[in-house]
Design a protein around this motif. Structure first.
Motif, PDB file in Angstrom:
ATOM      1  N   ALA A 201       0.827  -1.207   0.000  1.00 49.33           N
ATOM      2  CA  ALA A 201       0.000   0.000   0.000  1.00 49.33           C
ATOM      3  C   ALA A 201       0.864   1.261   0.000  1.00 49.33           C
ATOM      4  O   ALA A 201       0.576   2.231  -0.721  1.00 49.33           O
ATOM      5  N   LYS A 202       1.923   1.261   0.794  1.00 52.94           N
ATOM      6  CA  LYS A 202       2.799   2.419   0.870  1.00 52.94           C
ATOM      7  C   LYS A 202       3.544   2.637  -0.445  1.00 52.94           C
ATOM      8  O   LYS A 202       3.686   3.780  -0.915  1.00 52.94           O
ATOM      9  N   THR A 203       4.019   1.540  -1.047  1.00 51.43           N
ATOM     10  CA  THR A 203       4.741   1.657  -2.311  1.00 51.43           C
ATOM     11  C   THR A 203       3.827   2.170  -3.413  1.00 51.43           C
ATOM     12  O   THR A 203       4.195   3.064  -4.191  1.00 51.43           O
ATOM     13  N   ARG A 204       2.625   1.615  -3.483  1.00 51.99           N
ATOM     14  CA  ARG A 204       1.672   2.062  -4.513  1.00 51.99           C
ATOM     15  C   ARG A 204       1.352   3.545  -4.347  1.00 51.99           C
ATOM     16  O   ARG A 204       1.339   4.306  -5.326  1.00 51.99           O
ATOM     17  N   LYS A 205       1.097   3.981  -3.123  1.00 48.93           N
ATOM     18  CA  LYS A 205       0.764   5.383  -2.860  1.00 48.93           C
ATOM     19  C   LYS A 205       1.931   6.294  -3.241  1.00 48.93           C
ATOM     20  O   LYS A 205       1.731   7.341  -3.889  1.00 48.93           O
ATOM     21  N   TYR A 206       3.143   5.904  -2.878  1.00 46.23           N
ATOM     22  CA  TYR A 206       4.315   6.729  -3.157  1.00 46.23           C
ATOM     23  C   TYR A 206       4.503   6.924  -4.661  1.00 46.23           C
ATOM     24  O   TYR A 206       4.700   8.049  -5.140  1.00 46.23           O
ATOM     25  N   PHE A 207       4.429   5.832  -5.424  1.00 45.54           N
ATOM     26  CA  PHE A 207       4.694   5.947  -6.859  1.00 45.54           C
ATOM     27  C   PHE A 207       3.517   6.541  -7.625  1.00 45.54           C
ATOM     28  O   PHE A 207       3.707   7.146  -8.676  1.00 45.54           O
ATOM     29  N   LEU A 208       2.324   6.424  -7.097  1.00 51.81           N
ATOM     30  CA  LEU A 208       1.195   7.135  -7.703  1.00 51.81           C
ATOM     31  C   LEU A 208       1.369   8.639  -7.530  1.00 51.81           C
ATOM     32  O   LEU A 208       1.121   9.422  -8.463  1.00 51.81           O
ATOM     33  N   GLN A 209       1.794   9.053  -6.355  1.00 56.28           N
ATOM     34  CA  GLN A 209       2.026  10.465  -6.116  1.00 56.28           C
ATOM     35  C   GLN A 209       3.186  10.983  -6.959  1.00 56.28           C
ATOM     36  O   GLN A 209       3.172  12.120  -7.434  1.00 56.28           O
ATOM     37  N   LYS A 210       4.176  10.122  -7.165  1.00 55.57           N
ATOM     38  CA  LYS A 210       5.382  10.532  -7.883  1.00 55.57           C
ATOM     39  C   LYS A 210       5.159  10.606  -9.390  1.00 55.57           C
ATOM     40  O   LYS A 210       5.688  11.509 -10.062  1.00 55.57           O
ATOM     41  N   THR A 211       4.362   9.658  -9.931  1.00 60.16           N
ATOM     42  CA  THR A 211       4.224   9.556 -11.392  1.00 60.16           C
ATOM     43  C   THR A 211       2.820   9.814 -11.898  1.00 60.16           C
ATOM     44  O   THR A 211       2.633  10.031 -13.101  1.00 60.16           O
ATOM     45  N   ASN A 212       1.831   9.705 -11.005  1.00 62.22           N
ATOM     46  CA  ASN A 212       0.419   9.813 -11.409  1.00 62.22           C
ATOM     47  C   ASN A 212       0.086   8.815 -12.512  1.00 62.22           C
ATOM     48  O   ASN A 212      -0.699   9.100 -13.421  1.00 62.22           O
ATOM     49  N   ASP A 213       0.692   7.628 -12.415  1.00 61.63           N
ATOM     50  CA  ASP A 213       0.523   6.607 -13.454  1.00 61.63           C
ATOM     51  C   ASP A 213       0.280   5.263 -12.765  1.00 61.63           C
ATOM     52  O   ASP A 213       1.169   4.715 -12.108  1.00 61.63           O
ATOM     53  N   THR A 215      -0.029   2.296 -14.034  1.00 61.73           N
ATOM     54  CA  THR A 215       0.812   1.224 -14.572  1.00 61.73           C
ATOM     55  C   THR A 215       2.193   1.247 -13.933  1.00 61.73           C
ATOM     56  O   THR A 215       2.735   0.205 -13.547  1.00 61.73           O
ATOM     57  N   VAL A 216       2.769   2.417 -13.814  1.00 62.72           N
ATOM     58  CA  VAL A 216       4.089   2.544 -13.191  1.00 62.72           C
ATOM     59  C   VAL A 216       4.026   2.146 -11.722  1.00 62.72           C
ATOM     60  O   VAL A 216       4.909   1.432 -11.216  1.00 62.72           O
ATOM     61  N   ALA A 217       2.970   2.578 -11.022  1.00 58.26           N
ATOM     62  CA  ALA A 217       2.828   2.228  -9.607  1.00 58.26           C
ATOM     63  C   ALA A 217       2.704   0.722  -9.425  1.00 58.26           C
ATOM     64  O   ALA A 217       3.290   0.151  -8.494  1.00 58.26           O
ATOM     65  N   GLU A 218       1.968   0.051 -10.299  1.00 57.57           N
ATOM     66  CA  GLU A 218       1.812  -1.398 -10.201  1.00 57.57           C
ATOM     67  C   GLU A 218       3.139  -2.107 -10.475  1.00 57.57           C
ATOM     68  O   GLU A 218       3.476  -3.090  -9.815  1.00 57.57           O
ATOM     69  N   LYS A 219       3.894  -1.598 -11.444  1.00 58.33           N
ATOM     70  CA  LYS A 219       5.209  -2.189 -11.717  1.00 58.33           C
ATOM     71  C   LYS A 219       6.129  -2.016 -10.505  1.00 58.33           C
ATOM     72  O   LYS A 219       6.899  -2.929 -10.167  1.00 58.33           O
ATOM     73  N   ALA A 220       6.043  -0.870  -9.849  1.00 53.79           N
ATOM     74  CA  ALA A 220       6.855  -0.644  -8.652  1.00 53.79           C
ATOM     75  C   ALA A 220       6.492  -1.634  -7.556  1.00 53.79           C
ATOM     76  O   ALA A 220       7.366  -2.195  -6.882  1.00 53.79           O
ATOM     77  N   VAL A 221       5.198  -1.874  -7.380  1.00 53.78           N
ATOM     78  CA  VAL A 221       4.744  -2.845  -6.379  1.00 53.78           C
ATOM     79  C   VAL A 221       5.295  -4.229  -6.687  1.00 53.78           C
ATOM     80  O   VAL A 221       5.816  -4.930  -5.807  1.00 53.78           O
ATOM     81  N   LEU A 222       5.194  -4.655  -7.941  1.00 54.16           N
ATOM     82  CA  LEU A 222       5.643  -5.998  -8.316  1.00 54.16           C
ATOM     83  C   LEU A 222       7.163  -6.120  -8.274  1.00 54.16           C
ATOM     84  O   LEU A 222       7.699  -7.206  -8.044  1.00 54.16           O
ATOM     85  N   LEU A 223       7.849  -5.021  -8.462  1.00 57.60           N
ATOM     86  CA  LEU A 223       9.303  -5.049  -8.363  1.00 57.60           C
ATOM     87  C   LEU A 223       9.760  -5.136  -6.914  1.00 57.60           C
ATOM     88  O   LEU A 223      10.701  -5.866  -6.602  1.00 57.60           O
ATOM     89  N   MET A 224       9.062  -4.450  -6.024  1.00 58.35           N
ATOM     90  CA  MET A 224       9.568  -4.271  -4.665  1.00 58.35           C
ATOM     91  C   MET A 224       8.894  -5.128  -3.596  1.00 58.35           C
ATOM     92  O   MET A 224       9.565  -5.633  -2.698  1.00 58.35           O
ATOM     93  N   ASP A 225       7.565  -5.285  -3.658  1.00 59.51           N
ATOM     94  CA  ASP A 225       6.876  -5.847  -2.498  1.00 59.51           C
ATOM     95  C   ASP A 225       5.852  -6.936  -2.793  1.00 59.51           C
ATOM     96  O   ASP A 225       5.582  -7.768  -1.931  1.00 59.51           O
ATOM     97  N   GLY A 226       5.225  -6.930  -3.951  1.00 58.35           N
ATOM     98  CA  GLY A 226       4.112  -7.826  -4.220  1.00 58.35           C
ATOM     99  C   GLY A 226       4.411  -8.823  -5.323  1.00 58.35           C
ATOM    100  O   GLY A 226       5.471  -8.786  -5.958  1.00 58.35           O
ATOM    101  N   VAL A 227       3.461  -9.718  -5.543  1.00 56.15           N
ATOM    102  CA  VAL A 227       3.604 -10.720  -6.601  1.00 56.15           C
ATOM    103  C   VAL A 227       2.311 -10.819  -7.398  1.00 56.15           C
ATOM    104  O   VAL A 227       1.235 -10.483  -6.928  1.00 56.15           O
TER     105      VAL A 227
END
Length: 269
Positions: A201-213, A215-227
């Motif tokens: 949840a924290k990773t998704r929120k951070y990258f959504l705020q950073k990119t407003n995208d 798709t990018v937020a989901e990729k960040a989640v799958l790279l860092m914390d989720g599967v």
């Protein structure tokens, strides 16, 4: 019998995604022993209290670290445990930003470039597990992983950075060798999303705020914390097509029928 998430938890306050494989049933009615096959995220910041739990409750004899060289900030191992650095990914072409901890420090442009590079190398995305399993580095690593499990004198804990991808494939291989069914293995793999829910949840929120995208937020989640189940299902389909089964791949790695029986005697009841 379905083993619930809470039953698998290894109560380590300073280590993420820490759980065990004990309690899963095999197709022939046996059960994976409790407290002997442990999986987790990195141990860099493990507390003395948690180290004591691994030492005195689980009697961990071997720690297997699947991280790339450039991911390893420090090594913190419980007393009495042998440390094994077993690389799964060839990081020679990835550059200096492979430490996942550094992704939050990247600019949006740097982050997108990092993702693109990882996807082009086949080490991130829907086919990444096939890359891990088929590369020379990955095959040597997973062979060594199984050999350590065969020889271990006590409980074994294996981890990568987040304890989900390389670690998840390790769980796939040992559970398959022990005779656990595919559905259970996939459910165990997906438990990462429950154990890491707050981090996701924290990773998704951070990258959504950073990119407003999204798709990018989901990729960040799958790279860092989720599967996602897609890479695992693609890997399973690949192993069946090329080797006949996951067990066929395990035997391709050089693990004999006799050694598989040793694994079953050590880790099943």
């Amino acid at each position: 019998m379905r083993v619930e998430c809470g039953e698998l938890r290894v109560e380590l306050k300073s280590v993420t995604n820490a759980r065990e494989l004990g309690g899963y049933k095999t197709v022939d009615g046996r059960t994976v022993k409790s407290g002997v096959l442990l999986r987790a995220g990195r141990l860099d910041n493990i507390s003395d209290e948690d180290k004591n739990i691994l030492e005195s409750k689980y009697y961990v004899s071997d720690i297997i670290d699947f991280r790339m060289n450039m991911e390893i900030v420090k090594i913190n191992v419980p007393d009495g445990a042998e440390y094994h650095h077993v690389n799964i990914i060839d990081d020679s072409e990835l550059g200096e930003q492979a430490d996942k901890g550094g992704l939050f420090e990247m600019s949006t442009e740097e982050f997108l470039q990092f993702i693109e590079t990882a996807e082009n190398l086949g080490i991130f995305g829907e086919n990444m597990y096939i890359t891990f399993l088929e590369s020379a580095v990955g095959q040597n690593g997973y062979q060594k992983f199984l050999e350590i499990l065969i020889k271990a004198k006590g409980a074994v804990l294996w981890h990568c950075t987040s304890g989900k991808d390389r670690t998840g494939l390790g769980a796939l291989l040992i559970l398959s060798a022990l005779g656990v069914d595919e559905e259970t293995i996939i459910k165990d793999y997906l438990l990462t999303n429950e154990y890491n829910a707050e981090r996701i949840a924290k990773t998704r929120k951070y990258f959504l705020q950073k990119t407003n995208d999204e798709t990018v937020a989901e990729k960040a989640v799958l790279l860092m914390d989720g599967v996602s189940e897609i890479p695992m299902k693609k890997a399973l389909a690949h192993l069946k097509e090329k080797y006949g089964s996951v067990m066929g791949y395990i035997k391709f790695l050089g693990i004999s029928d006799k050694e598989i029986e040793i694994l079953k005697e050590k880790y099943l009841i």
